[in-house]
Design an enzyme around this catalytic site. Structure first.
Site, short mmCIF file in Angstrom:
data_model
loop_
_atom_site.label_atom_id
_atom_site.label_comp_id
_atom_site.label_asym_id
_atom_site.label_seq_id
_atom_site.Cartn_x
_atom_site.Cartn_y
_atom_site.Cartn_z
CG ASN A 209 7.76 -37.91 -5.03
OD1 ASN A 209 7.81 -38.42 -3.91
ND2 ASN A 209 7.57 -36.63 -5.20
CG ASP A 210 3.59 -40.49 -5.20
OD1 ASP A 210 4.03 -39.72 -4.33
OD2 ASP A 210 2.70 -40.18 -6.01
CB VAL A 211 7.37 -45.84 -6.99
CG1 VAL A 211 6.21 -45.65 -7.96
CG2 VAL A 211 8.61 -45.16 -7.51
#
Lengths: 461, 97
Positions: A387-389
């Protein structure tokens, strides 16, 4: 006799350094740990004839054998059993044990007051006790957090002030132990250890799970340092060398990890994740769903597919199926690579371990710097449980808590397919702009079930 | 072995540079096993803990030293087992074919 023992210690120290050196390349890494292991066995065995134990040899022998059997036995069983996904917290636990051992050695020395009039040795013993105790209790908290035993982050007002004061008191008590010869009370010594342990707990408890890898790595360096100091106190150069090598290597590793996560170490330790100023950008657009069969066809007829695995894939145990899919795609002539963000998984390199477990060879796994240029020429970027990456907000939204973090530029690929369990936000609770992009399609469902469908469809083509 | 103050500082300094040099060339894919491997290496604290058993007098000191050896053995053995398990799995596609 003593010369012989010291010679063996010297060989052990050399084997540790050579072993670590060999561990720095994937080709020789396996030998590396074996070399270091041989060094450890040699050093341990020869210690049984150390003069320290000659006075009452049977007592020395029995206590050591019993303790090694208990500690080593438990560690052997747990180490063999632990799942690859749980590796980070297990490393934290073993590391904490090392720190605790260093602190306990100091405790014996400080209770005995054998060196209490040598201010340098006494200071080193005190310092080793402090660092070892912090590494011990701090690592146990890190273990509890990653294992899910302790889910909350404990924060209260003026927390940093309270922590700071505790640390100050520990330092004052420590200085008193170091300079007052044999005049210190056992109660003062006891209080020193209690507060040092408490400080490790208090400074780790407010740190969130996402930052734990950096913390574990830092405590690993701490334990190394403490072991090095105990080596000086006991007059064993091999311990000094091994401890300090780990201390400095661990410090560098901590920096590398913090850099990969764009979280300066001071931020990890003293601030709270997500305390960003300002409102994050509103997301526009909508998430568009795709069926597994359509996703499979898209990949089967692509010329280049990049797979971005995240911790979600490992939780769903989908890596074996994904590797099966990769092999099918390769047979069709599709170029497939795995793009790994430095913090994919729970700590840098963790995802590589998980993929290796599934049988993915390391030469089709690329890290961020190698692969980021290639997204532009990629037909399909397949994001699995990450997700965040891959959140472009890290590039464009100054108010996002993750702004400035290096990301994988999945959004530059012609098509993006995101495999995700549900519509919720990820680990950090930040909205992901990628999911709303024009060229992004969402494939909802359990990653393993979805991967099964992908494999089935590709096989039928 | 008694180590004079300055010799100790030299040992510390050279060891620190060595550690720094070894790690600075490590690829990211090996960070987790390497952290685990370095975690194993400081398991050498086991030697110190065993010697502390030799130094200890009376019940309480012996008990603390005993705990030190239990913990240190856990560090060394656990560190070795998990590192070896991780590194064992790294394979190259070139070797297989």
């Amino acid at each position: 006799m003593e010369t012989f023992i010291n010679l063996i210690y010297l060989i052990a120290a050399a084997l540790f350094i050579l072993g670590l050196k060999r561990m720095s390349s994937p080709v020789t890494a396996r030998d590396g740990i074996v070399w270091a292991g041989v060094g450890m066995v040699l050093a341990t065995v020869v210690t049984f004839i150390h003069p320290a134990g000659s006075e009452d040899f049977s007592r020395f022998f029995l206590i050591n054998i019993a303790a090694i059997t208990i500690g080593g036995g438990i560690a052997w069983v747990t180490g063999k059993k632990v799942k690859m996904t749980d590796m980070p917290q297990m490393i934290a636990l073993y590391n904490g044990m090392g720190g605790g051992a260093a602190a306990a050695i100091s405790a014996v020395i400080l209770i005995q007051q054998e060196y209490s009039h040598d201010i340098i040795i006494q200071s080193m013993a005190v310092l080793g006790a402090l660092i070892g105790s912090m590494a011990f209790s701090g690592s146990l908290i890190a273990y509890a957090k990653l294992q899910g035993i302790m889910r909350k982050t404990y924060r209260f007002e003026n927390q940093q002030l309270v922590n700071g004061l505790t640390f100050l008191v520990v330092i004052l008590l420590g200085i008193n132990l170091a300079i007052s010869g044999s005049d210190y009370s056992m109660f003062g010594l006891f209080l020193f250890f209690v507060l040092a342990l408490a400080f490790g707990v208090m400074s780790t408890a407010p740190i969130g799970g996402a930052d734990m890898p950096v913390v574990i790595s830092l405590y690993n360096a701490f334990t190394g340092l403490a072991v090095g100091l105990e080596g000086y106190v006991l007059g064993i150069p091999a311990m000094m060398i091994a401890g300090i090598v780990v201390g400095s290597a661990g410090t560098l590793l901590t920096q590398l990890m913090a850099k990969a996560m764009n979280r300066p170490i001071s931020n990890v330790l003293f601030s709270n994740f997500g305390d960003s100023s300002g409102e994050a950008q509103e997301v526009t657009g909508s998430m568009k769903e795709i069926e597994a069969s359509d996703a499979a066809i898209q990949m089967a007829f692509a010329s280049k597919v990049l797979i971005i695995p995240g911790y979600g894939m490992a939780v769903a145990q989908a890596q074996h199926k994904i590797w099966e899919m990769t092999k099918l795609l390769q047979e069709r002539g599709v170029e497939v690579k795995f793009a790994i963000h430095p913090v994919a998984g729970r700590m840098p390199g963790h995802m590589n371990v998980l993929l290796a477990e599934a049988g993915v060879p390391y030469d089709i796994i690329a890290d961020l710097d190698e692969i980021n240029e290639e997204f532009k020429n990629t037909d399909v970027a397949l994001v699995i449980g990450a997700n965040d990456v891959v959140n472009p907000a890290a590039r464009n939204d100054k108010n996002s808590p993750i702004y400035g973090m290096p990301i994988l530029n999945a959004d530059y690929a012609s098509n993006v397919i995101v495999m995700k369990r549900g519509k919720g936000k990820g680990f950090s609770g930040i909205e992901n702009h990628l999911f709303f992009e024009e060229n992004t399609r969402m494939l909802y469902g359990d990653a393993q079930a979805s991967a099964n469908k992908l494999v089935a469809t590709i096989k039928e083509l | 072995m008694v180590i004079e103050g300055f010799v100790a500082l030299y040992i510390f300094m050279l060891a620190a540079f060595t550690g720094y040099e070894i790690i600075s060339k490590v690829p990211v894919i090996l960070h987790t096993p390497l952290m685990s491997g370095s975690n194993f290496v400081h398991g050498i604290v086991l030697v110190g803990a065993m010697i502390a058993v030799g130094h200890a007098d009376g019940f309480w000191q012996s008990a603390i030293a005993f705990i030190a050896v239990v913990l240190a053995a856990g560090n060394a053995v656990g560190g070795y087992v998990v590192t070896e398990r991780m590194l064992e799995m790294f394979t190259s596609s070139k070797k297989d074919k």
